[in-house]
Design a protein around this motif. Structure first.
Motif, PDB file in Angstrom:
ATOM      1  N   GLU A 166     -12.040 -20.442   8.553  1.00  0.00           N
ATOM      2  CA  GLU A 166     -12.252 -19.854   9.882  1.00  0.00           C
ATOM      3  C   GLU A 166     -11.367 -18.634  10.070  1.00  0.00           C
ATOM      4  N   PHE A 167     -10.137 -18.724   9.602  1.00  0.00           N
ATOM      5  CA  PHE A 167      -9.185 -17.615   9.747  1.00  0.00           C
ATOM      6  C   PHE A 167      -9.714 -16.363   9.040  1.00  0.00           C
ATOM      7  N   VAL A 168     -10.168 -16.538   7.808  1.00  0.00           N
ATOM      8  CA  VAL A 168     -10.690 -15.403   7.042  1.00  0.00           C
ATOM      9  C   VAL A 168     -11.925 -14.814   7.724  1.00  0.00           C
ATOM     10  N   GLU A 169     -12.810 -15.679   8.191  1.00  0.00           N
ATOM     11  CA  GLU A 169     -14.044 -15.222   8.828  1.00  0.00           C
ATOM     12  C   GLU A 169     -13.769 -14.449  10.107  1.00  0.00           C
ATOM     13  N   ARG A 170     -12.867 -14.964  10.921  1.00  0.00           N
ATOM     14  CA  ARG A 170     -12.629 -14.332  12.221  1.00  0.00           C
ATOM     15  C   ARG A 170     -11.743 -13.095  12.134  1.00  0.00           C
ATOM     16  N   THR A 171     -10.770 -13.101  11.232  1.00  0.00           N
ATOM     17  CA  THR A 171      -9.770 -12.021  11.233  1.00  0.00           C
ATOM     18  C   THR A 171     -10.019 -10.952  10.176  1.00  0.00           C
ATOM     19  N   GLY A 172     -10.787 -11.278   9.142  1.00  0.00           N
ATOM     20  CA  GLY A 172     -10.996 -10.324   8.071  1.00  0.00           C
ATOM     21  C   GLY A 172      -9.841 -10.225   7.094  1.00  0.00           C
ATOM     22  N   VAL A 173      -8.808 -11.064   7.272  1.00  0.00           N
ATOM     23  CA  VAL A 173      -7.670 -11.087   6.343  1.00  0.00           C
ATOM     24  C   VAL A 173      -8.054 -12.007   5.189  1.00  0.00           C
ATOM     25  N   LYS A 174      -8.493 -11.422   4.087  1.00  0.00           N
ATOM     26  CA  LYS A 174      -9.075 -12.216   3.016  1.00  0.00           C
ATOM     27  C   LYS A 174      -8.093 -12.579   1.923  1.00  0.00           C
ATOM     28  N   ALA A 181       3.183 -11.590  -5.980  1.00  0.00           N
ATOM     29  CA  ALA A 181       1.909 -12.269  -5.709  1.00  0.00           C
ATOM     30  C   ALA A 181       1.047 -11.503  -4.708  1.00  0.00           C
ATOM     31  N   THR A 182       1.685 -10.837  -3.748  1.00  0.00           N
ATOM     32  CA  THR A 182       0.941 -10.080  -2.731  1.00  0.00           C
ATOM     33  C   THR A 182       0.840  -8.599  -3.065  1.00  0.00           C
ATOM     34  N   SER A 236      -9.156  -5.820  15.101  1.00  0.00           N
ATOM     35  CA  SER A 236      -8.715  -4.458  15.427  1.00  0.00           C
ATOM     36  C   SER A 236      -7.370  -4.109  14.817  1.00  0.00           C
ATOM     37  N   HIS A 237      -6.828  -4.995  14.009  1.00  0.00           N
ATOM     38  CA  HIS A 237      -5.502  -4.804  13.408  1.00  0.00           C
ATOM     39  C   HIS A 237      -5.632  -4.193  12.016  1.00  0.00           C
ATOM     40  N   THR A 238      -4.495  -3.975  11.377  1.00  0.00           N
ATOM     41  CA  THR A 238      -4.472  -3.395  10.025  1.00  0.00           C
ATOM     42  C   THR A 238      -3.903  -4.361   8.993  1.00  0.00           C
ATOM     43  N   ILE A 239      -3.792  -5.647   9.324  1.00  0.00           N
ATOM     44  CA  ILE A 239      -3.306  -6.647   8.370  1.00  0.00           C
ATOM     45  C   ILE A 239      -4.397  -6.921   7.331  1.00  0.00           C
ATOM     46  N   THR A 240      -4.030  -6.831   6.060  1.00  0.00           N
ATOM     47  CA  THR A 240      -4.984  -7.061   4.974  1.00  0.00           C
ATOM     48  C   THR A 240      -4.619  -8.257   4.109  1.00  0.00           C
ATOM     49  N   LYS A 241      -3.392  -8.781   4.265  1.00  0.00           N
ATOM     50  CA  LYS A 241      -2.956  -9.873   3.391  1.00  0.00           C
ATOM     51  C   LYS A 241      -1.848 -10.667   4.063  1.00  0.00           C
ATOM     52  N   GLY A 242      -1.562 -11.819   3.476  1.00  0.00           N
ATOM     53  CA  GLY A 242      -0.501 -12.660   4.013  1.00  0.00           C
ATOM     54  C   GLY A 242      -0.147 -13.743   3.017  1.00  0.00           C
ATOM     55  N   PHE A 243       0.951 -14.439   3.296  1.00  0.00           N
ATOM     56  CA  PHE A 243       1.332 -15.570   2.454  1.00  0.00           C
ATOM     57  C   PHE A 243       2.057 -16.605   3.296  1.00  0.00           C
ATOM     58  N   LEU A 301      -4.921 -14.256   1.074  1.00  0.00           N
ATOM     59  CA  LEU A 301      -3.876 -15.179   1.526  1.00  0.00           C
ATOM     60  C   LEU A 301      -3.313 -15.897   0.299  1.00  0.00           C
ATOM     61  N   VAL A 302      -2.015 -15.856   0.142  1.00  0.00           N
ATOM     62  CA  VAL A 302      -1.335 -16.473  -1.007  1.00  0.00           C
ATOM     63  C   VAL A 302      -0.602 -17.721  -0.520  1.00  0.00           C
ATOM     64  N   GLU A 303      -0.991 -18.866  -1.023  1.00  0.00           N
ATOM     65  CA  GLU A 303      -0.371 -20.138  -0.633  1.00  0.00           C
ATOM     66  C   GLU A 303       0.666 -20.576  -1.667  1.00  0.00           C
ATOM     67  N   PHE A 304       1.680 -21.286  -1.202  1.00  0.00           N
ATOM     68  CA  PHE A 304       2.647 -21.883  -2.127  1.00  0.00           C
ATOM     69  C   PHE A 304       2.947 -23.303  -1.712  1.00  0.00           C
TER      70      PHE A 304
END
Length: 305
Positions: A292-300, A195-196, A274-281, A302-305
């Motif tokens: 808010e998380f996406v807007e502030r961190t730029g981590v766009k 998924a990621t 300033s980080h290099t995280i691009t994804k998460g789940f 995100l995979v939910e389950f």
């Protein structure tokens, strides 16, 4: 190198073998100043499996695991699986009485624990008890596994045999047990890799507790199936999270809803970008927190389950 599923049973033991073959020299886990490759993880799991088999435990009995987030956790789970013994992950934040109930209810016949958690040990202990970082009361885990060979014990484990006996938190009564088979655990360990689109180039920042399925199976499993690196944190800190992400060069995070909320409750900081995280789940991230998380961190991604 990604794992190619073949005709072998989809149990944890075969998974560990596959990981060692696919990415032997890749760093599997970083725990502070310590790290371990996939080959080393496999060899240490084999040593533990051989030690457990030599303890003459009845096949299929449970092994309690009482420790926080540390490098040894994954090898203990793997070694138990290779020897055919399901683990009982014990929450180190529970009291000794709570842990005694879980230990007795699961009928665990062995225990591997962090010596720093001696104060919350179950009151009744089995004959086979090993302590990480050692105590005068119980054999030292590191010394013990060093005395056994790093050869594959070759125990045949059916994929439907239990890998883990997980307990609920007990907020609505006594904790309840759920047996998780090897094939189900392998499913949890693999689904988020696809998924990621995780790869061996990823570094997965893992702050969730390993005794919980989201961290210990989904988080660890995603890394293992992709040949990626787990950057393990001993505990979650909202104020230090982004600095840890930067320092570790993390590319992915694993979350629960509360983690996202705690991070968004922190004052905005330049570190969030300033980080290099691009994804998460993960699971449980509310829609308003997500935005808010996406807007502030730029981590766009995100995979939910």
């Amino acid at each position: 190198m990604a794992i190619n599923l073949g005709g072998a049973p989809l149990n944890i033991a075969n998974g560990i073998r596959e990981f060692a073959i696919a990415s032997p020299n890749q760093i599997a886990i970083i725990d502070g100043a310590r790290s371990i490759t996939y080959r080393e993880l496999f060899e240490r799991a084999c040593r533990l499996a051989n030690a457990l088999l030599a303890a003459n435990l009845k096949r299929g009995v449970a092994v309690g695991v009482l420790m926080g987030n540390r490098l040894e956790y994954s090898e203990v789970a793997a070694g138990c699986a290779m020897a055919g013994f399901p683990i009982v992950p014990i929450n180190p934040r529970q009291t000794a009485d709570e842990n005694t109930y879980i230990f007795e209810h699961s009928e665990a016949q062995a225990l591997i624990y962090d010596a720093a958690l001696a104060a919350v040990l179950p009151s009744k202990l089995p004959a086979t008890v090993w302590a990480i970082e050692g105590t005068a009361a119980h054999p030292n885990y590191e010394n013990l596994i060093a005395s056994y060979p790093a050869t594959d014990p070759g125990v045949v484990v059916d994929e439907n045999e239990p890998f883990c006996i997980a307990y609920t938190s007990g907020t609505t009564g006594l904790p309840k047990a759920a047996k998780i088979s090897g094939v189900r655990a392998r499913g949890l360990m693999r689904v988020f890799k696809d998924a990621t689109e995780a790869s061996q180039d990823d570094r997965i920042l893992l702050t969730l507790p390993l005794y919980h399925a989201t961290g210990g199976m989904c988080g660890v499993g995603t890394a293992l199936n992709a040949g990626a690196c787990i950057v393990l944190q001993r505990k979650f800190s909202a104020s230090q999270f982004w600095q840890e992400a930067i320092d570790s060069h993390a590319t992915m995070l694993v979350y629960i809803g509360e983690l996202g909320r705690y991070l968004m409750n922190q004052p905005p900081s330049a570190l969030e970008r300033s980080h290099t995280i691009t994804k998460g789940f993960g699971n449980g991230l509310r829609a308003d927190v997500w935005a808010e998380f996406v807007e502030r961190t730029g981590v766009k991604r995100l995979v939910e389950f």
